[in-house]
Design a protein around this motif. Sequence first.
Motif, PDB file in Angstrom:
ATOM      1  N   ILE A   1      -4.028  -1.176   3.030  1.00  0.00           N
ATOM      2  CA  ILE A   1      -2.600  -1.465   2.792  1.00  0.00           C
ATOM      3  C   ILE A   1      -1.944  -1.894   4.099  1.00  0.00           C
ATOM      4  O   ILE A   1      -1.215  -2.894   4.155  1.00  0.00           O
ATOM      5  CB  ILE A   1      -1.883  -0.232   2.204  1.00  0.00           C
ATOM      6  CG1 ILE A   1      -2.444   0.115   0.825  1.00  0.00           C
ATOM      7  CG2 ILE A   1      -0.370  -0.474   2.120  1.00  0.00           C
ATOM      8  CD1 ILE A   1      -2.086   1.517   0.348  1.00  0.00           C
ATOM      9  N   PHE A   2      -2.209  -1.129   5.153  1.00  0.00           N
ATOM     10  CA  PHE A   2      -1.607  -1.435   6.445  1.00  0.00           C
ATOM     11  C   PHE A   2      -2.030  -2.818   6.939  1.00  0.00           C
ATOM     12  O   PHE A   2      -1.205  -3.599   7.437  1.00  0.00           O
ATOM     13  CB  PHE A   2      -2.000  -0.374   7.473  1.00  0.00           C
ATOM     14  CG  PHE A   2      -1.598  -0.737   8.879  1.00  0.00           C
ATOM     15  CD1 PHE A   2      -0.271  -0.707   9.265  1.00  0.00           C
ATOM     16  CD2 PHE A   2      -2.553  -1.127   9.810  1.00  0.00           C
ATOM     17  CE1 PHE A   2       0.109  -1.068  10.549  1.00  0.00           C
ATOM     18  CE2 PHE A   2      -2.184  -1.483  11.094  1.00  0.00           C
ATOM     19  CZ  PHE A   2      -0.845  -1.450  11.467  1.00  0.00           C
ATOM     20  N   LEU A   3      -3.319  -3.131   6.828  1.00  0.00           N
ATOM     21  CA  LEU A   3      -3.822  -4.420   7.302  1.00  0.00           C
ATOM     22  C   LEU A   3      -3.150  -5.570   6.568  1.00  0.00           C
ATOM     23  O   LEU A   3      -2.803  -6.597   7.169  1.00  0.00           O
ATOM     24  CB  LEU A   3      -5.340  -4.481   7.119  1.00  0.00           C
ATOM     25  CG  LEU A   3      -6.037  -5.742   7.657  1.00  0.00           C
ATOM     26  CD1 LEU A   3      -5.813  -5.867   9.167  1.00  0.00           C
ATOM     27  CD2 LEU A   3      -7.525  -5.710   7.344  1.00  0.00           C
ATOM     28  N   ALA A   4      -2.938  -5.419   5.263  1.00  0.00           N
ATOM     29  CA  ALA A   4      -2.280  -6.470   4.487  1.00  0.00           C
ATOM     30  C   ALA A   4      -0.832  -6.660   4.937  1.00  0.00           C
ATOM     31  O   ALA A   4      -0.339  -7.795   5.023  1.00  0.00           O
ATOM     32  CB  ALA A   4      -2.327  -6.125   3.000  1.00  0.00           C
ATOM     33  N   ILE A   5      -0.140  -5.561   5.238  1.00  0.00           N
ATOM     34  CA  ILE A   5       1.244  -5.655   5.730  1.00  0.00           C
ATOM     35  C   ILE A   5       1.261  -6.257   7.127  1.00  0.00           C
ATOM     36  O   ILE A   5       2.086  -7.126   7.439  1.00  0.00           O
ATOM     37  CB  ILE A   5       1.915  -4.267   5.702  1.00  0.00           C
ATOM     38  CG1 ILE A   5       2.096  -3.795   4.245  1.00  0.00           C
ATOM     39  CG2 ILE A   5       3.269  -4.297   6.422  1.00  0.00           C
ATOM     40  CD1 ILE A   5       2.571  -2.357   4.116  1.00  0.00           C
ATOM     41  N   LEU A   6       0.334  -5.816   7.969  1.00  0.00           N
ATOM     42  CA  LEU A   6       0.246  -6.324   9.343  1.00  0.00           C
ATOM     43  C   LEU A   6       0.026  -7.833   9.377  1.00  0.00           C
ATOM     44  O   LEU A   6       0.619  -8.544  10.201  1.00  0.00           O
ATOM     45  CB  LEU A   6      -0.900  -5.609  10.076  1.00  0.00           C
ATOM     46  CG  LEU A   6      -1.206  -6.066  11.501  1.00  0.00           C
ATOM     47  CD1 LEU A   6      -0.062  -5.696  12.444  1.00  0.00           C
ATOM     48  CD2 LEU A   6      -2.517  -5.446  11.985  1.00  0.00           C
ATOM     49  N   THR A   7      -0.821  -8.320   8.480  1.00  0.00           N
ATOM     50  CA  THR A   7      -1.150  -9.751   8.455  1.00  0.00           C
ATOM     51  C   THR A   7      -0.213 -10.560   7.562  1.00  0.00           C
ATOM     52  O   THR A   7      -0.464 -11.742   7.321  1.00  0.00           O
ATOM     53  CB  THR A   7      -2.612  -9.954   7.991  1.00  0.00           C
ATOM     54  OG1 THR A   7      -2.787  -9.352   6.702  1.00  0.00           O
ATOM     55  CG2 THR A   7      -3.589  -9.325   8.981  1.00  0.00           C
ATOM     56  N   ARG A   8       0.831  -9.909   7.055  1.00  0.00           N
ATOM     57  CA  ARG A   8       1.860 -10.580   6.248  1.00  0.00           C
ATOM     58  C   ARG A   8       1.252 -11.253   5.021  1.00  0.00           C
ATOM     59  O   ARG A   8       1.542 -12.408   4.710  1.00  0.00           O
ATOM     60  CB  ARG A   8       2.616 -11.614   7.090  1.00  0.00           C
ATOM     61  CG  ARG A   8       3.212 -11.077   8.376  1.00  0.00           C
ATOM     62  CD  ARG A   8       4.303 -10.066   8.112  1.00  0.00           C
ATOM     63  NE  ARG A   8       4.887  -9.528   9.340  1.00  0.00           N
ATOM     64  CZ  ARG A   8       5.846  -8.622   9.366  1.00  0.00           C
ATOM     65  NH1 ARG A   8       6.347  -8.145   8.236  1.00  0.00           N
ATOM     66  NH2 ARG A   8       6.324  -8.169  10.510  1.00  0.00           N
TER      67      ARG A   8
ATOM     68  N   ALA B   1      -2.377  -9.438  -0.938  1.00  0.00           N
ATOM     69  CA  ALA B   1      -3.348  -8.419  -0.538  1.00  0.00           C
ATOM     70  C   ALA B   1      -2.704  -7.043  -0.514  1.00  0.00           C
ATOM     71  O   ALA B   1      -3.342  -6.041  -0.872  1.00  0.00           O
ATOM     72  CB  ALA B   1      -3.928  -8.759   0.832  1.00  0.00           C
ATOM     73  N   ALA B   2      -1.438  -6.974  -0.096  1.00  0.00           N
ATOM     74  CA  ALA B   2      -0.730  -5.690  -0.041  1.00  0.00           C
ATOM     75  C   ALA B   2      -0.532  -5.126  -1.451  1.00  0.00           C
ATOM     76  O   ALA B   2      -0.732  -3.933  -1.691  1.00  0.00           O
ATOM     77  CB  ALA B   2       0.620  -5.857   0.657  1.00  0.00           C
TER      78      ALA B   2
END
Length: 228
Positions: free
Chosen positions: A191-198, A202-203
């Motif tokens: 979840i965090f990675l999807a938010i980080l990469t905008r 994916a989020a």
Amino acid sequence: MNSKHHDDTADKSPSTRHSQAYEGLRSLLQSGGFAPGTRLTEADLTQRFGVSRSTMRAVLVQLAQEGYVTSEVNRGVRTRDFTVEEALDILEARETLESALAGKAAERATEEEVEGLRRTLQFMADCQAGGDQAGYSQGNRTFHQQVKHAAHQQTLARAYDTLLYSLVMRQYRDLTVPHPRTGSLEEHQAIFLAILTRNPDAAVAAMRHHVGAARRALLLRSTQDAAE
């Protein structure tokens, strides 16, 4: 002068006393302070929160309207007790709402909010490594609240806040199962990675997978029991 020794409650307006008693009791209910089906008496609650019976009665009416407690003739006011079907409805609604919030967080989270999520995730990893179950649970709650705030979508957030998820967890969590659940940390990392990469898509997918997995783990034994 004696004026500074008077009871502090005398300085509070009725609406303030109502608000404080409401917030206090709701917080207790959300944190699992009462077992499902526990009878709540006005006398005990007025003493605990230092308010009048009429104020506490109004608080209980409000909490009943919001679904935290039930009020029945001859049974009094009791904490909510969910059927498996009701619990499933709530968890499915949470899956839909929270995945939408995660998608919006990927679009709208500030750099500070992303960094806050990173710190919480590291805290959760440290707790898991150290066997701190209570700490991990607290970090988990913080992470989900941070995602909600980072979405900057008030209508979705308000709908999410009306869900009684914490009460369902209090009733149905299987305390014999190791906590955190296997895969939980990795799901939060996705979840965090999807938010980080905008990446909103994916989020949404990562949050839906995470909440869905938690829902299935939470109610698997309960639904099996109901079928037997």
